[in-house]
Design a protein around this motif. Structure first.
Motif, mmCIF file in Angstrom:
data_model
loop_
_atom_site.group_PDB
_atom_site.id
_atom_site.type_symbol
_atom_site.label_atom_id
_atom_site.label_comp_id
_atom_site.label_asym_id
_atom_site.label_seq_id
_atom_site.Cartn_x
_atom_site.Cartn_y
_atom_site.Cartn_z
ATOM 1 N N ARG A 213 0.828 -1.199 0.000
ATOM 2 C CA ARG A 213 0.000 0.000 0.000
ATOM 3 C C ARG A 213 0.869 1.258 0.000
ATOM 4 O O ARG A 213 0.586 2.228 -0.713
ATOM 5 C CB ARG A 213 -0.928 -0.016 1.214
ATOM 6 N N CYS A 214 1.950 1.241 0.780
ATOM 7 C CA CYS A 214 2.860 2.392 0.799
ATOM 8 C C CYS A 214 3.521 2.597 -0.556
ATOM 9 O O CYS A 214 3.689 3.742 -1.013
ATOM 10 C CB CYS A 214 3.925 2.202 1.872
ATOM 11 N N LEU A 215 3.899 1.516 -1.204
ATOM 12 C CA LEU A 215 4.535 1.626 -2.516
ATOM 13 C C LEU A 215 3.568 2.185 -3.549
ATOM 14 O O LEU A 215 3.957 2.973 -4.418
ATOM 15 C CB LEU A 215 5.061 0.264 -2.963
ATOM 16 N N ARG A 216 2.301 1.780 -3.461
ATOM 17 C CA ARG A 216 1.313 2.288 -4.415
ATOM 18 C C ARG A 216 0.995 3.754 -4.171
ATOM 19 O O ARG A 216 0.687 4.494 -5.119
ATOM 20 C CB ARG A 216 0.034 1.454 -4.339
ATOM 21 N N ASP A 217 1.073 4.210 -2.935
ATOM 22 C CA ASP A 217 0.689 5.586 -2.605
ATOM 23 C C ASP A 217 1.810 6.591 -2.835
ATOM 24 O O ASP A 217 1.562 7.793 -2.879
ATOM 25 C CB ASP A 217 0.230 5.661 -1.140
ATOM 26 N N HIS A 218 3.043 6.128 -2.966
ATOM 27 C CA HIS A 218 4.171 7.047 -3.121
ATOM 28 C C HIS A 218 4.187 7.652 -4.527
ATOM 29 O O HIS A 218 3.729 7.039 -5.486
ATOM 30 C CB HIS A 218 5.477 6.297 -2.853
ATOM 31 N N ASP A 219 4.715 8.885 -4.641
ATOM 32 C CA ASP A 219 4.730 9.591 -5.927
ATOM 33 C C ASP A 219 5.864 9.146 -6.845
ATOM 34 O O ASP A 219 5.802 9.353 -8.055
ATOM 35 C CB ASP A 219 4.849 11.107 -5.704
ATOM 36 N N TRP A 220 6.945 8.622 -6.317
ATOM 37 C CA TRP A 220 8.083 8.119 -7.069
ATOM 38 C C TRP A 220 8.660 9.137 -8.049
ATOM 39 O O TRP A 220 8.631 8.913 -9.267
ATOM 40 C CB TRP A 220 7.715 6.823 -7.818
ATOM 41 N N PRO A 221 9.184 10.246 -7.552
ATOM 42 C CA PRO A 221 9.830 11.204 -8.475
ATOM 43 C C PRO A 221 11.046 10.610 -9.168
ATOM 44 O O PRO A 221 11.400 11.033 -10.267
ATOM 45 C CB PRO A 221 10.223 12.367 -7.553
ATOM 46 N N GLY A 222 11.717 9.616 -8.529
ATOM 47 C CA GLY A 222 12.858 8.957 -9.164
ATOM 48 C C GLY A 222 12.498 7.719 -9.947
ATOM 49 O O GLY A 222 13.385 7.027 -10.460
ATOM 50 N N ASN A 223 11.188 7.399 -10.012
ATOM 51 C CA ASN A 223 10.671 6.298 -10.811
ATOM 52 C C ASN A 223 11.295 4.952 -10.416
ATOM 53 O O ASN A 223 11.513 4.699 -9.239
ATOM 54 C CB ASN A 223 10.848 6.604 -12.299
ATOM 55 N N ILE A 224 11.599 4.093 -11.395
ATOM 56 C CA ILE A 224 12.033 2.724 -11.095
ATOM 57 C C ILE A 224 13.370 2.722 -10.371
ATOM 58 O O ILE A 224 13.632 1.871 -9.516
ATOM 59 C CB ILE A 224 12.103 1.897 -12.389
ATOM 60 N N ARG A 225 14.230 3.684 -10.695
ATOM 61 C CA ARG A 225 15.521 3.753 -10.011
ATOM 62 C C ARG A 225 15.319 3.988 -8.512
ATOM 63 O O ARG A 225 15.985 3.381 -7.668
ATOM 64 C CB ARG A 225 16.370 4.871 -10.611
ATOM 65 N N LEU B 175 12.578 3.207 -6.820
ATOM 66 C CA LEU B 175 11.948 2.006 -6.272
ATOM 67 C C LEU B 175 12.983 0.919 -6.000
ATOM 68 O O LEU B 175 12.956 0.254 -4.954
ATOM 69 C CB LEU B 175 10.879 1.494 -7.245
ATOM 70 N N GLU B 176 13.925 0.735 -6.916
ATOM 71 C CA GLU B 176 14.953 -0.285 -6.724
ATOM 72 C C GLU B 176 15.820 0.034 -5.510
ATOM 73 O O GLU B 176 16.128 -0.853 -4.703
ATOM 74 C CB GLU B 176 15.815 -0.391 -7.984
ATOM 75 N N ASN B 177 16.229 1.306 -5.366
ATOM 76 C CA ASN B 177 17.035 1.684 -4.203
ATOM 77 C C ASN B 177 16.252 1.518 -2.906
ATOM 78 O O ASN B 177 16.802 1.120 -1.874
ATOM 79 C CB ASN B 177 17.514 3.123 -4.347
ATOM 80 N N CYS B 178 14.956 1.814 -2.964
ATOM 81 C CA CYS B 178 14.109 1.671 -1.783
ATOM 82 C C CYS B 178 14.034 0.198 -1.354
ATOM 83 O O CYS B 178 14.159 -0.125 -0.171
ATOM 84 C CB CYS B 178 12.721 2.219 -2.083
ATOM 85 N N LEU B 179 13.852 -0.702 -2.318
ATOM 86 C CA LEU B 179 13.787 -2.124 -1.994
ATOM 87 C C LEU B 179 15.141 -2.658 -1.546
ATOM 88 O O LEU B 179 15.220 -3.531 -0.670
ATOM 89 C CB LEU B 179 13.290 -2.903 -3.214
#
Length: 695
Positions: free
Chosen positions: A561-573, A575-579
């Motif tokens: 749910r947190c991942l879906r709600d985030h805006d991700w200004p850095g996009n997939i890059r 997301l990968e660093n976050c994981l």
């Protein structure tokens, strides 16, 4: 001893071949004429290649890379034939190809009635009994082959089971043949062919069943789940085994408990992979595998299983075949008429299917990329930083007919301005001070025969744009310092996160080069607009765990749910660093929201709240302090960007359209250029250029 006698015989044959006088030109001419007379006519060859187009594409993808390097090192040639022994394609050492071109080129016939005894004919006569064969030196009947060794491997389609139709036995689709010098290759030929045939079999099984079946991979080593040595099963949504690779059948047979009513193929009490009637069309429950539990886990280790103890298992969800429709407005700027003339369902190639995780916009992008893979059309990719442009180019290259040729990627923003021409076009000896005394070939020449990827094309200097335009028009490269132009042939893909058309209007990008680049323009959607964040996160997590050789934890509903709600200004890059960070903070079997560090206001709060819930974090001696909290805490009341609005402000700078906004963000960060560049996903050199250019 028999083995010593066989070895002595082999040595005697080798010595006889080495001492034999070379064939006279007249004899060679007669042999060449005889080989030519048995060649397949052009019309028949074209028909055979159309019939085997899918197999040829799969083999070209499998051969690309390491196998081609081996062939060059061994000075060997690999041929692909259909089930009738007609060569469809050949790969490998060019000298060997030229010396025996009639035998190794498409159209040559390798059946025994055409060429006498050889390994390919032996395999094609009995594909299952002689799946692997090797014939060396004087054992060949054709004089042209007496100094060489031939090895072969049958390409068998997997046996399958379908409801209402029952079992369909696998048939021979073709044959791989390795023609080589026996002194250079020796015992390695059959091993390489066996691995390559297993790889092709798995790719074919995935292509045929991956759209509507779950694909299960099992191996004792987690890092080998994607290798040809893994067992691959295609399972229906209800948990019935519909197809299996050769190694999959072998694994199922070894763990099968048979009863008195089971009719074994060889009349013994031990089942083998030939007992497909006992292995296919059977529920996984027969092997004590809990199907509902497997579908809920992307990857797990069967630690205490009674039959598969210690095996790592990965379950891949079905990847639906894409029916091309008019592309979404955000997905591409190409006209919808491209899809209007053909409504047939086209399965995605394996490389493009890995990009698709369920988002409709990305489905249209993948369908369009598949259409353009061999269109010989320049492609321009646009999208925010971090949306995965480089991964798209890699998948496009692997899906094309040039997959076995080089893919040369050049980041135009990372090249020093004074050296960019030398890097791209090469230079002759003494072209400038400090040059390599031997000269150097440019990166564009390295891409000859393959595909050239120009990343951050918007950062290319104007004077270099003019030279690049000439290369694209003339298909010739002249190195710095003069010399003879050299012809080049490559497919071109350019990418940028800048609005190039606006740059053209401003005069900072050449209009003629822009229209040369945008044969087709595809805009990749940002992560915040995608509907497949769950599937994409699981895929990234699986890859990261494979790199770290660790068990893949599951994702809790809270973290999803947190991942879906985030805006991700850095996009997939981003997301990968976050994981990657979440994996470092988690020692259990599940990632939770407490392991995430997304927003400045939530980083310390979430991490502190998770200490009580996570014993691993509670006992950790490491103190996590987000680097972006210090400059904000020291900002005074006169700062033009407040603490709460800074992230939103930086997130809006992905197009880098305003120098004033860049300077505001830089001032708010205390002049920390590295942090601003990292936040924007660009290099410091590029950021300096932006500030200097706009100033």
């Amino acid at each position: 001893m028999p083995s010593r006698h066989a070895a002595d015989s082999s040595v005697t044959q080798c010595a006889t071949a080495a001492s034999a006088p070379p064939l006279s030109p007249t004899t060679n001419d007669l042999l060449a004429s005889a080989a030519l007379s048995t060649a397949c006519p052009p019309d028949e060859l074209a028909w055979r290649q159309r019939q085997s187009a899918s197999l040829m594409s799969t083999v070209a993808t499998a051969v690309a890379g390491h196998t081609l390097n081996l062939l060059e090192h061994w000075q060997a040639c690999l041929v692909l034939t259909d089930r009738d022994g007609v060569v469809l394609a050949s790969y490998g050492h060019q000298r060997l190809l030229s010396s025996d071109a009639l035998l190794l080129s498409p159209g040559a016939r390798w059946r025994e009635e055409s060429l006498g005894h050889n390994a390919l004919a032996e395999t094609l006569n009995a594909p299952r009994a002689n799946r692997l064969a090797r014939v060396a030196l004087e054992d060949h009947e054709a004089p042209l082959l007496k100094g060489l060794a031939s090895a072969s491997a049958a390409l068998l389609s997997p046996a399958c089971w379908q409801s209402g139709r029952g079992l369909t036995p696998g048939a021979c689709e073709g044959c791989l043949g390795l023609i080589c010098d026996p002194y250079r290759v020796r015992q390695y030929s059959l091993g390489m062919l066996s691995v390559l045939a297993d790889d092709i079999e798995q790719r074919r099984l995935s292509e045929h069943f991956g759209a509507d079946h779950h694909l299960l991979r099992l191996h004792l080593n987690t890092s080998q789940l994607d290798s040809p040595s893994a067992a691959l099963l295609a399972v229906t949504p209800s948990g019935v085994i519909a197809a299996a690779s050769r190694r999959g059948l072998q694994l199922l047979a070894s763990q099968l408990t048979t009863g008195p009513d089971d009719n074994l193929a060889k009349g013994t009490n031990i089942p083998t992979r030939d007992d497909v009637h006992l292995l296919l069309g059977q529920p996984l429950d027969r092997w004590q595998l809990d199907w509902p539990a497997l579908t809920g886990n992307h990857q797990l280790t069967l630690a205490d299983h009674p039959q598969f103890a210690g095996y790592a298992l990965r379950c891949q969800q079905p990847v639906p075949r894409i029916t091309p429709r008019a592309p979404a407005a955000r997905a591409t700027t190409t006209s919808p008429s491209l899809f209007a003339s053909d409504s047939t369902t086209a399965p995605l190639t394996a490389s493009l299917a890995r990009l698709h995780h369920g988002d409709p916009g990305w489905a249209q992008v993948c369908a369009l990329l598949q259409r353009l893979a061999n269109a010989r059309l320049p492609l321009l990719l646009q999208g925010e930083t971090g949306v995965g442009k480089e991964e798209v180019v890699k998948a496009l290259h692997q899906a094309s007919s040039r997959a076995h040729q080089p893919l040369v990627a050049i980041n135009c923003a990372a090249l020093p301005t004074e050296l960019v021409e030398a890097e791209l076009f090469g230079y002759r000896r003494g072209a400038f001070t400090g040059a390599d005394p031997a000269g150097r070939e440019g990166r564009l020449l390295e891409a000859n025969g393959g595909r050239l990827f120009l990343d951050e094309i918007g950062d290319m200097p104007l004077h270099v744009q003019a030279r690049l335009l000439r290369v694209l028009q003339e298909r010739e490269i002249t190195p710095l310092g003069g010399g003879q132009p050299r012809r080049v042939d490559f497919e071109l893909v350019a990418a940028t996160h800048q609005p190039l058309l606006e740059r053209v209007r401003e005069g900072s990008f050449r209009a003629d080069l822009y229209y040369r680049l945008c044969g087709a323009t595809i805009t990749l959607p940002p992560l915040r607009e995608r509907q497949d964040i769950d599937g994409l996160s699981r895929a990234l997590l699986t890859r990261l765990c494979a790199e770290q050789q660790r068990h893949t934890p599951s994702l809790s509903p809270d973290i999803l749910r947190c991942l879906r709600d985030h805006d991700w200004p850095g996009n997939i890059r981003e997301l990968e660093n976050c994981l990657r960070l979440a994996l470092a903070l988690c020692d259990g079997d599940q990632l939770d929201a407490v392991h995430l560090m997304l927003h400045p206001a939530q980083n310390v709060m979430n991490f502190t709240a998770g200490i009580a819930a996570s014993p691993a974090l509670r006992t950790s001696p490491v103190t996590i302090c987000p680097s972006h909290t210090d400059p904000l805490s020291s900002a005074d009341n006169d700062s033009r960007v407040t603490k709460n609005s800074l992230d939103d402000h930086i997130a809006a700078l992905h197009d880098l359209s305003s120098a004033q906004e860049l300077q505001i963000a830089l001032d708010a960060l205390g002049g920390n250029v590295s942090r601003l560049a990292r936040t924007l996903g660009i290099s410091r050199t590029t950021l300096y250029k932006r500030l200097g250019t706009h100033d």
